[in-house]
Design a protein around this motif. Structure first.
Motif, PDB file in Angstrom:
ATOM      1  N   ASP A  34       5.003   5.256  11.309  1.00 50.92           N
ATOM      2  CA  ASP A  34       4.861   4.275  12.375  1.00 50.92           C
ATOM      3  C   ASP A  34       3.551   4.417  13.141  1.00 50.92           C
ATOM      4  N   ARG A  35       2.818   5.479  12.883  1.00 52.32           N
ATOM      5  CA  ARG A  35       1.508   5.639  13.502  1.00 52.32           C
ATOM      6  C   ARG A  35       0.386   5.111  12.614  1.00 52.32           C
ATOM      7  N   LEU A  36       0.687   4.758  11.373  1.00 49.72           N
ATOM      8  CA  LEU A  36      -0.336   4.318  10.432  1.00 49.72           C
ATOM      9  C   LEU A  36      -0.469   2.802  10.448  1.00 49.72           C
ATOM     10  N   MET A  37      -1.705   2.333  10.481  1.00 53.48           N
ATOM     11  CA  MET A  37      -1.993   0.902  10.542  1.00 53.48           C
ATOM     12  C   MET A  37      -3.468   0.676  10.222  1.00 53.48           C
ATOM     13  N   THR A  38      -3.860  -0.578  10.048  1.00 50.22           N
ATOM     14  CA  THR A  38      -5.273  -0.873   9.830  1.00 50.22           C
ATOM     15  C   THR A  38      -6.038  -0.703  11.135  1.00 50.22           C
ATOM     16  N   VAL A  60       0.860  -1.180   0.000  1.00 45.01           N
ATOM     17  CA  VAL A  60       0.000   0.000   0.000  1.00 45.01           C
ATOM     18  C   VAL A  60       0.898   1.232   0.000  1.00 45.01           C
ATOM     19  N   SER A  61       0.821   2.017  -1.059  1.00 49.04           N
ATOM     20  CA  SER A  61       1.575   3.264  -1.137  1.00 49.04           C
ATOM     21  C   SER A  61       0.658   4.419  -0.781  1.00 49.04           C
ATOM     22  N   ARG A  62       1.234   5.591  -0.639  1.00 44.27           N
ATOM     23  CA  ARG A  62       0.422   6.770  -0.304  1.00 44.27           C
ATOM     24  C   ARG A  62      -0.539   7.148  -1.429  1.00 44.27           C
ATOM     25  N   TYR A  63      -0.296   6.635  -2.633  1.00 48.18           N
ATOM     26  CA  TYR A  63      -1.138   6.962  -3.773  1.00 48.18           C
ATOM     27  C   TYR A  63      -2.102   5.825  -4.114  1.00 48.18           C
ATOM     28  N   LEU A 111       3.763  -7.999   5.930  1.00 45.51           N
ATOM     29  CA  LEU A 111       2.503  -7.323   6.230  1.00 45.51           C
ATOM     30  C   LEU A 111       2.716  -5.904   6.720  1.00 45.51           C
ATOM     31  N   HIS A 112       3.967  -5.514   6.962  1.00 43.59           N
ATOM     32  CA  HIS A 112       4.262  -4.114   7.298  1.00 43.59           C
ATOM     33  C   HIS A 112       3.856  -3.190   6.150  1.00 43.59           C
ATOM     34  N   TYR A 113       3.948  -3.680   4.917  1.00 45.88           N
ATOM     35  CA  TYR A 113       3.618  -2.849   3.755  1.00 45.88           C
ATOM     36  C   TYR A 113       2.125  -2.531   3.674  1.00 45.88           C
ATOM     37  N   GLU A 114       1.306  -3.277   4.420  1.00 45.17           N
ATOM     38  CA  GLU A 114      -0.136  -3.066   4.411  1.00 45.17           C
ATOM     39  C   GLU A 114      -0.640  -2.463   5.720  1.00 45.17           C
ATOM     40  N   GLY A 115       0.267  -2.160   6.645  1.00 45.76           N
ATOM     41  CA  GLY A 115      -0.155  -1.642   7.936  1.00 45.76           C
ATOM     42  C   GLY A 115      -0.788  -2.690   8.819  1.00 45.76           C
ATOM     43  N   ARG A 116      -0.520  -3.957   8.537  1.00 49.69           N
ATOM     44  CA  ARG A 116      -1.100  -5.059   9.302  1.00 49.69           C
ATOM     45  C   ARG A 116      -0.115  -5.661  10.291  1.00 49.69           C
ATOM     46  N   ALA A 117       1.060  -5.073  10.421  1.00 45.78           N
ATOM     47  CA  ALA A 117       2.067  -5.611  11.333  1.00 45.78           C
ATOM     48  C   ALA A 117       2.758  -4.486  12.084  1.00 45.78           C
ATOM     49  N   LEU A 136       4.097   0.843  26.192  1.00 50.70           N
ATOM     50  CA  LEU A 136       4.373   0.094  24.968  1.00 50.70           C
ATOM     51  C   LEU A 136       5.106   1.007  23.989  1.00 50.70           C
ATOM     52  N   ARG A 137       6.064   0.450  23.277  1.00 49.51           N
ATOM     53  CA  ARG A 137       6.851   1.224  22.304  1.00 49.51           C
ATOM     54  C   ARG A 137       6.775   0.540  20.946  1.00 49.51           C
ATOM     55  N   VAL A 138       6.449   1.314  19.918  1.00 49.04           N
ATOM     56  CA  VAL A 138       6.352   0.792  18.549  1.00 49.04           C
ATOM     57  C   VAL A 138       7.576   1.256  17.765  1.00 49.04           C
ATOM     58  N   THR A 139       8.331   0.308  17.247  1.00 48.94           N
ATOM     59  CA  THR A 139       9.525   0.649  16.470  1.00 48.94           C
ATOM     60  C   THR A 139       9.266   0.616  14.969  1.00 48.94           C
ATOM     61  N   GLU A 140       8.203  -0.089  14.554  1.00 46.14           N
ATOM     62  CA  GLU A 140       7.898  -0.182  13.125  1.00 46.14           C
ATOM     63  C   GLU A 140       6.437  -0.554  12.960  1.00 46.14           C
ATOM     64  N   ALA A 141       5.740   0.150  12.069  1.00 49.53           N
ATOM     65  CA  ALA A 141       4.364  -0.208  11.717  1.00 49.53           C
ATOM     66  C   ALA A 141       4.287  -0.253  10.188  1.00 49.53           C
ATOM     67  N   TRP A 142       3.508   0.662   9.581  1.00 50.91           N
ATOM     68  CA  TRP A 142       3.445   0.679   8.122  1.00 50.91           C
ATOM     69  C   TRP A 142       4.794   1.080   7.548  1.00 50.91           C
ATOM     70  N   ASP A 143       5.231   0.332   6.549  1.00 52.77           N
ATOM     71  CA  ASP A 143       6.530   0.595   5.921  1.00 52.77           C
ATOM     72  C   ASP A 143       6.317   1.013   4.471  1.00 52.77           C
ATOM     73  N   GLU A 144       6.837   2.172   4.097  1.00 46.42           N
ATOM     74  CA  GLU A 144       6.745   2.637   2.711  1.00 46.42           C
ATOM     75  C   GLU A 144       8.119   2.709   2.050  1.00 46.42           C
ATOM     76  N   GLU A 145       9.148   2.221   2.748  1.00 47.64           N
ATOM     77  CA  GLU A 145      10.510   2.353   2.234  1.00 47.64           C
ATOM     78  C   GLU A 145      11.105   1.040   1.753  1.00 47.64           C
ATOM     79  N   GLY A 146      10.339  -0.048   1.796  1.00 43.18           N
ATOM     80  CA  GLY A 146      10.813  -1.324   1.274  1.00 43.18           C
ATOM     81  C   GLY A 146      11.907  -1.964   2.103  1.00 43.18           C
ATOM     82  N   MET A 147      11.827  -1.856   3.407  1.00 46.89           N
ATOM     83  CA  MET A 147      12.883  -2.375   4.288  1.00 46.89           C
ATOM     84  C   MET A 147      12.610  -3.786   4.777  1.00 46.89           C
ATOM     85  N   HIS A 148      11.519  -4.402   4.321  1.00 45.13           N
ATOM     86  CA  HIS A 148      11.160  -5.740   4.786  1.00 45.13           C
ATOM     87  C   HIS A 148      11.089  -6.713   3.609  1.00 45.13           C
TER      88      HIS A 148
END
Length: 446
Positions: A123-127, A94-97, A167-173, A150-162
């Protein structure tokens, strides 16, 4: 005209309408729903809006049993992340567009520390489902370790680091730690994540816990029983059509209460979403039949009445058309036999269609399936739709008396036929809501 009533001894014993184990429930539900038939004309015009809550688990007291921490590299459940019992298949980045970007929601919970090393708020964006589970986990963390968040280090990823199917690319992880970064707490943190309702939790690294959730579309509350649009059904003229080519009033192959194959009219679509992508289960049989349907859909299984598709296992036998290329078209559909399932797998398909026939059954890709889902009783489901069938017969009779079928056919040819609905049919939504108050919880798909 050829009539298909070649009755096969033995089939009716396993058919849905011959099952009477829940007769008492059927009758009580029937009386309630018969009253609703008088509301059909009003509701048909006025519609019905329903809101979905977090589910039947909301508001329960916290479980006080002793919790055991996960060990390093343990994951719960003990299956791969991209399987049905866990978080399911990846549905693509899922991209911003991307139109699906609108489905991601920001999490501004002040009880959670977001690392946000990119500085973009990603990191604040998710389903929504992921957000709900994360907020529940945040409360558990504060209750378990006062003063710790609780501390979140990674949520939605738009930079292709996984990985490609992450599922980070969809905001599901999300990857999480505690705010004090005390690694001695991470095993218990993983257990708390399981208790919070994440669909897959993995003590992946010494530096974080990985948690993920199912797709919003695959959750039971939003997913009725459907087939993909490319599935084939047999029509009264002996040919076949894709489900996305079927219209209200078409007659397609179905199984009646006596176990005979007949052609039954499509009176509604319980769900119809042509552009939606959804996760389905594919049941592959020994003879090469493939039935693809949602996990909550009912399927007749030999010796087990009708069961949810997710509960069909290799070795089970499902009812198929005994097709033979040398047979006449009018005889092909009338011969049925049990065929052994050799493989079940999760697939991602486009188009969501759930036609409702007068018989409450249909043959899809020459395999017998129910029209119903979500409640594990074919007979209860069929009785529940009795008011709709009665209303359809009444209106059909009225139109025939006025010779309106000819006018209706003319309107179809001229392209003035009323637009068919998209999404879940209002009557099906109402029934599911009502059933939650009438039927025991163990009858529902979970």
């Amino acid at each position: 005209m050829v009539h298909h009533h070649h009755r096969r001894p033995g089939l009716q014993a396993t058919h849905h309408c011959a099952i009477r184990s829940r007769a008492g429930t059927c009758i009580s539900l029937f009386h309630v729903l018969l009253i609703l038939s008088f509301w059909l004309p009003v509701l048909e015009n006025g519609g019905l809006a329903l809101a979905c809550g977090p589910g039947r688990g909301a508001g329960r007291r916290p479980n006080l049993r002793k919790l055991s921490p996960l060990v390093f590299k343990q994951h719960v459940p003990n299956v791969s992340e991209n399987t049905l019992p866990a978080s399911g298949l990846s549905e693509g980045r899922v991209s911003r567009y991307d139109p699906r970007f609108r489905d991601l929601v920001p999490n501004y919970n002040t009880d959670i520390v977001f690392k946000d090393e990119e500085g973009t708020g990603a990191d604040r964006l998710m389903t929504q489902r992921c957000k709900e589970k994360l907020n529940t986990l945040a409360i558990s963390v504060m209750n378990t370790w006062p003063g710790v968040k609780l501390r979140v280090t990674e949520a939605w990823d738009e930079e292709g680091m996984h990985a490609t199917d992450s599922l980070h690319y969809e905001g599901r992880a999300v990857d999480v730690t505690t705010s004090d970064r005390d690694r001695a707490k991470y095993g218990m943190l993983a257990r708390l994540a399981v208790e919070a309702g994440f669909d897959w939790v993995y003590y992946e690294s010494r530096s974080h816990i990985h948690c993920s959730v199912k797709s919003e579309k695959s959750s039971a509350g939003k997913s009725s029983g459907c087939f993909p649009g490319k599935s084939l059904v047999r029509t009264e003229d002996g040919g076949t059509k894709r489900l996305d080519e079927i219209h209200l009033g078409d007659r397609i192959a179905a199984l009646d209460s006596r176990g005979d194959v007949v052609y039954s009219e499509v009176i509604a679509f319980l769900d119809r979403s042509p552009s939606e992508r959804r996760q389905f289960i594919s049941l592959n049989t020994k003879s090469g039949r493939v039935l693809t349907l949602t996990p909550s859909h009912l399927v007749p299984v030999e010796g087990r009445s009708t069961v949810f598709a997710v509960n069909v296992q290799p070795g089970d036998k499902i009812l198929v058309s005994d097709t033979d290329a040398t047979s006449a078209a009018n005889e092909v559909d009338s011969r049925l036999r049990w065929d052994t399932v050799v493989e079940t797998k999760l697939v991602l398909e486009e188009g969501v269609y759930a036609p409702l026939t007068m018989e409450g059954t249909l043959l899809v890709n020459d395999v017998v399936a129910s029209c119903y889902a979500l409640v594990n009783s074919q007979s209860v489901a069929h009785y529940s739709f009795l008011p709709l069938r009665v209303w359809h017969r009444f209106t059909s009779f009225f139109l025939q008396r006025r010779n309106d079928p000819r006018l209706f056919e003319t309107s179809r040819i001229n392209g003035t036929e009323p637009t068919e609905q998209e999404g879940v049919y209002w009557y099906a939504s109402m029934l599911y809501w009502l059933s939650s108050y009438v039927l025991p919880s163990n009858m529902f798909y979970n």
